[in-house]
Design a protein around this motif. Sequence first.
Motif, short mmCIF file in Angstrom:
data_model
loop_
_atom_site.label_atom_id
_atom_site.label_comp_id
_atom_site.label_asym_id
_atom_site.label_seq_id
_atom_site.Cartn_x
_atom_site.Cartn_y
_atom_site.Cartn_z
N GLY A 89 0.78 -1.22 0.00
CA GLY A 89 0.00 0.00 0.00
C GLY A 89 0.82 1.28 0.00
N ALA A 90 0.10 2.38 -0.19
CA ALA A 90 0.68 3.72 -0.25
C ALA A 90 -0.45 4.72 -0.03
N PRO A 91 -0.15 5.97 0.27
CA PRO A 91 -1.22 6.97 0.46
C PRO A 91 -2.14 7.09 -0.75
N GLU A 92 -1.60 6.86 -1.95
CA GLU A 92 -2.42 6.95 -3.16
C GLU A 92 -3.53 5.91 -3.19
N PHE A 93 -3.41 4.85 -2.38
CA PHE A 93 -4.46 3.85 -2.25
C PHE A 93 -5.83 4.50 -2.11
N THR A 94 -5.89 5.50 -1.24
CA THR A 94 -7.19 6.04 -0.84
C THR A 94 -7.35 7.51 -1.18
N ASP A 95 -6.72 7.94 -2.25
CA ASP A 95 -6.90 9.33 -2.68
C ASP A 95 -8.38 9.69 -2.83
N SER A 96 -9.15 8.81 -3.45
CA SER A 96 -10.56 9.13 -3.69
C SER A 96 -11.35 9.22 -2.39
N ARG A 97 -11.05 8.31 -1.44
CA ARG A 97 -11.73 8.40 -0.15
C ARG A 97 -11.33 9.66 0.59
#
Length: 332
Positions: free
Chosen positions: A104-112
């Motif tokens: 994982g990475a922070p970009e995982f949940t950009d939309s959330r």
Amino acid sequence: MSTAAVTASEHLIDPEIADFLKLWPIRDLSPTSLAAARALLQEIVTAQFDAMGADRADSDMTREERVIPGGKGQPDVRAVIHRPVGDAITPGYFHVHGGGYVMGAPEFTDSRDRAVVTRHGCTVISPAYRLAPETKFPGAVEDCYLALKWFHENARALGVDPDCIIVGGESAGGGLAAALTVLVRDRGEIPIAGQLLAYPMLDDRTGSTVQPGRFSGEFLWTAAENRFGWASLLPCPPGSDNVSPYAAAARTTDMAGLPPTYILTGALDLFLDENMDFIRRLIHAGVPAGLTVYPGAYHAFDLAGETRLGRAFAADYDEAMIWLLTRPKTAS
């Protein structure tokens, strides 16, 4: 994230989310399969969150990356920050991504994160903590502590109310957020207004020295994968007597003084028992806490998209966020 050939719980899965399991071909997570699993998980999760991110207004927010300087031998920590456009002081949300402590990475949940900005007017920061097994405990939690402390110390410059910062995350991100919260309480340097945890990975003993229920954890995150995740993170075998609560929050013996907490989890999730027990112990310690369990839901079921359970999860997530953000700041 494998699917067993013969299962006890398949007939219990909500039909609307059954087909999503076909998108997860990752099986037998191991050191040799980890690199491929990381790439595939990033692709699948990003696609799912992007598909669910329609109700956002990107023109009304900014996205930036910061490199937070490390100290005392610690490395720098990259963080992604989403915040509303304007001069208003906002609440803060410290969001920790999931991935079994190994992906994982922070970009995982950009939309959330964008959705939290849109719906709740928060400034959201998500740190790129170091992953296991390359980095063992306490690397990840110390990275998060460094980023959270920076977020609090720079809150005014970022337009954030330093007394209204909550933490949260999903799966291992929820477990890391919970462990971080215990560490924050014990160090006494940073106020946290609450924590919002989605199916958090809290207890290294699950699937090793403590067996899950018959209908728990057959899909997306199994007992075997849980052992791999914890074995990758910990400097000792999962289930050992000396595991720190700053690694596995379920190891916390004194729950008093932790912030208001809400957990959302599935009835078929491997983490069901540890999630329920964590909330029970918080309540018994006088901490405002609540729990929602979704029938027919396996681990990370909310990623299945536009379903009845997905809509219920999104609505409950928003309500829990509102509850935490609007509680009196003096509550503990």
